[in-house]
Design a protein around this motif. Structure first.
Motif, PDB file in Angstrom:
ATOM      1  N   ILE A   1      -6.710  -8.571   5.112  1.00  0.00           N
ATOM      2  CA  ILE A   1      -5.711  -8.246   6.126  1.00  0.00           C
ATOM      3  C   ILE A   1      -5.412  -6.745   6.111  1.00  0.00           C
ATOM      4  CG2 ILE A   1      -3.674  -8.575   4.672  1.00  0.00           C
ATOM      5  CD1 ILE A   1      -3.999  -9.719   8.329  1.00  0.00           C
ATOM      6  N   PRO A   2      -5.382  -6.079   7.271  1.00  0.00           N
ATOM      7  CA  PRO A   2      -5.034  -4.658   7.301  1.00  0.00           C
ATOM      8  C   PRO A   2      -3.604  -4.422   6.820  1.00  0.00           C
ATOM      9  CG  PRO A   2      -6.119  -5.302   9.332  1.00  0.00           C
ATOM     10  CD  PRO A   2      -5.800  -6.569   8.602  1.00  0.00           C
ATOM     11  N   ILE A   3      -3.437  -3.406   6.002  1.00  0.00           N
ATOM     12  CA  ILE A   3      -2.122  -3.040   5.481  1.00  0.00           C
ATOM     13  C   ILE A   3      -1.768  -1.632   5.926  1.00  0.00           C
ATOM     14  CG2 ILE A   3      -0.745  -2.564   3.418  1.00  0.00           C
ATOM     15  CD1 ILE A   3      -2.394  -4.645   1.930  1.00  0.00           C
ATOM     16  N   ILE A   4      -0.618  -1.506   6.577  1.00  0.00           N
ATOM     17  CA  ILE A   4      -0.022  -0.187   6.808  1.00  0.00           C
ATOM     18  C   ILE A   4       0.891   0.061   5.618  1.00  0.00           C
ATOM     19  CG2 ILE A   4       1.426   1.227   8.295  1.00  0.00           C
ATOM     20  CD1 ILE A   4       0.615  -0.565  10.634  1.00  0.00           C
ATOM     21  N   GLY A   5       0.517   1.018   4.791  1.00  0.00           N
ATOM     22  CA  GLY A   5       1.260   1.257   3.562  1.00  0.00           C
ATOM     23  C   GLY A   5       2.124   2.495   3.637  1.00  0.00           C
ATOM     24  N   LEU A   6       3.227   2.442   2.933  1.00  0.00           N
ATOM     25  CA  LEU A   6       4.140   3.578   2.820  1.00  0.00           C
ATOM     26  C   LEU A   6       4.834   3.517   1.480  1.00  0.00           C
ATOM     27  CD1 LEU A   6       7.531   2.695   4.311  1.00  0.00           C
ATOM     28  CD2 LEU A   6       5.578   1.292   4.978  1.00  0.00           C
TER      29      LEU A   6
END
Length: 225
Positions: free
Chosen positions: A63-68
């Motif tokens: 699953i694509p993860i937008i990380g911060l």
């Protein structure tokens, strides 16, 4: 990476986060919440901190993860992945896209937005999502090389603190003037609001509290008593 962004178009991204004092803040709990969201059709998740990103990546390898990484440094109000070292940690934990505060506010240590974006591109090959509050800062973020523009910080900075998200007017300007993927994030509290964002032209929408904010939602009901 381009194909990754194409996967988001017209689809829902869910932010899976919890307050630091919540029992849901445990990495394995955030990972379980993320899986529940993906099971119901979320095409990607937005996750805060390397520990949580790693837990989600281990449970959801595809699953694509937008990380911060939300971090506060003395002398600066920038808190979403404020330093280049924070961005590297986010990528090492398993993020596919790095979300960073792309406002013009000063960063601790004087780091430059363009240098951070360039460093992420050159050293990791990952995409950068610019979390924004104003049109003017979007112009600067685009010039700095950001790959995705988001309305994330509309209503959450000194310059926009008198405004209430979602920033639909700001979203419309982004859609009209920028040839970049546009994500509407912040204040999306219902399916109807999500659909409005898509009607305006958002490529994707991020919903957080309205879906995964158990603590804040419970608090809202209790306070009403």
């Amino acid at each position: 990476m381009v194909n990754l962004v194409d996967r988001f178009k017209g689809k829902l991204i869910i932010s899976c986060q919890a307050p630091a004092d919540s029992p849901l803040h445990q990495p394995e709990m955030i990972a379980a919440i993320a899986q529940a969201c993906v099971n119901q059709g979320a095409v990607a998740v937005r996750i805060d901190s390397p520990a949580h990103i790693e837990a989600v990546r281990n449970l959801l390898p595809d699953i694509p993860i937008i990380g911060l990484w939300k971090r506060m440094y003395e002398g600066s109000d920038v808190y979403i992945t404020p330093q280049f070292s924070d961005a590297l940690a986010v990528v090492e934990a398993g993020a596919d896209i790095v979300a960073i505060d792309a406002t013009a506010r000063p960063r601790q240590g004087g780091e430059n937005l363009a240098d951070i974006v360039r460093g992420i591109h050159e050293q990791t090959g990952k995409l950068v999502m610019a979390d924004l509050d104003t049109y003017e800062n979007a112009v600067l973020a685009a010039k700095a090389g950001a790959d995705i523009l988001g309305t994330t910080l509309y209503g959450y900075t000194g310059e926009t603190g008198n405004l209430t998200p979602p920033g639909f007017d700001l979203l419309a300007k982004f859609v009209q003037d920028f040839d970049l993927p546009i994500i509407c994030e912040g204040g999306i509290g219902s399916p109807g609001m999500m659909l409005k964002a898509f009607e305006i032209g958002a490529d994707s929408v991020v919903v957080g509290t309205a879906i995964t904010g158990v603590d804040l939602l419970a608090q809202k009901f209790i306070q009403a008593l």
